[in-house]
Design a protein around this motif. Sequence first.
Motif, PDB file in Angstrom:
ATOM      1  N   ASN A  19       0.847  -1.188   0.000  1.00 53.54           N
ATOM      2  CA  ASN A  19       0.000   0.000   0.000  1.00 53.54           C
ATOM      3  C   ASN A  19       0.884   1.239   0.000  1.00 53.54           C
ATOM      4  OD1 ASN A  19       0.226   1.198   2.905  1.00 53.54           O
ATOM      5  ND2 ASN A  19      -0.056  -1.004   3.229  1.00 53.54           N
ATOM      6  N   SER A  20       0.410   2.253  -0.680  1.00 44.71           N
ATOM      7  CA  SER A  20       1.137   3.518  -0.764  1.00 44.71           C
ATOM      8  C   SER A  20       0.114   4.648  -0.817  1.00 44.71           C
ATOM      9  CB  SER A  20       2.039   3.546  -2.007  1.00 44.71           C
ATOM     10  OG  SER A  20       2.726   4.777  -2.097  1.00 44.71           O
ATOM     11  N   THR A  21       0.315   5.645   0.021  1.00 41.83           N
ATOM     12  CA  THR A  21      -0.622   6.763   0.116  1.00 41.83           C
ATOM     13  C   THR A  21       0.138   8.079   0.092  1.00 41.83           C
ATOM     14  OG1 THR A  21      -2.125   5.434   1.467  1.00 41.83           O
ATOM     15  CG2 THR A  21      -2.472   7.804   1.470  1.00 41.83           C
ATOM     16  N   ARG A  22      -0.345   8.987  -0.730  1.00 38.72           N
ATOM     17  CA  ARG A  22       0.226  10.342  -0.777  1.00 38.72           C
ATOM     18  C   ARG A  22      -0.891  11.298  -1.183  1.00 38.72           C
ATOM     19  NH1 ARG A  22       5.341  12.778  -4.238  1.00 38.72           N
ATOM     20  NH2 ARG A  22       4.551  14.909  -4.383  1.00 38.72           N
ATOM     21  N   ALA A  23      -1.011  12.398  -0.476  1.00 37.84           N
ATOM     22  CA  ALA A  23      -2.063  13.371  -0.763  1.00 37.84           C
ATOM     23  C   ALA A  23      -1.434  14.746  -0.977  1.00 37.84           C
ATOM     24  CB  ALA A  23      -3.071  13.424   0.385  1.00 37.84           C
ATOM     25  N   GLU A  57       3.739   4.284   3.259  1.00 39.19           N
ATOM     26  CA  GLU A  57       4.006   3.171   2.353  1.00 39.19           C
ATOM     27  C   GLU A  57       4.307   1.940   3.195  1.00 39.19           C
ATOM     28  OE1 GLU A  57       6.976   1.891  -1.347  1.00 39.19           O
ATOM     29  OE2 GLU A  57       6.950   3.934  -0.572  1.00 39.19           O
TER      30      GLU A  57
END
Length: 199
Positions: A19-23, A57
């Motif tokens: 999983n990878s998150t970026r806002a 991440e």
Amino acid sequence: DGIGVHNFSVFVFNELPMNSTRADQSMISGSTNDYLTGPNGYNWYASVAGTFDNASEGRNIAYGGALSYNYKLRYVVDFQYRVDGTSTNGPNIGYKQSPNISARWNIQNEEWAKGIRWMNESSFRFSYGTTLVPTGTIFDVYGKFNPGSNYNGQQTIVSDFGNAPNLNFNSFTNTQLDIGYEGAYFNNQFNVMYDFYYI
């Protein structure tokens, strides 16, 4: 009755979740389009844009298997074993093992109990095992570094002491014990269920 004397089932599996998150955020002033990023428009100096500080991440790899056995559905035993490696564990921790075992005694399937007409179901069960609960982020393991002031004309990088590296950072392991009883009597008109949990 179609039920074998000895019944086995075995399966193995592996998992590879990522999983990878970026806002990102932007507040454009004086622009004709909200989807244009960066300083633009007649009032570009009032524009704000950037990435939130909650980027994350994570990666996990797991191997496991399960074995189930029962004798005429009277005595049932299940065993599961799982090995997890996760990016939120420190390098010194390595892989974590999660064994689980459960057993059940179905009294209604005993030969001597089949003549008890008022008893529809009566069984004791037991389970014990551990479950891995990943916690933290990669920053808890490897630390966080921020841009510092210029030194001798060069940009410096400084350690964030609020997120110091911890090579022994470990996930939370939950251990659970359950002892229970289930019973149904008088054509399922009267039911009993009891569980003792230790978590």
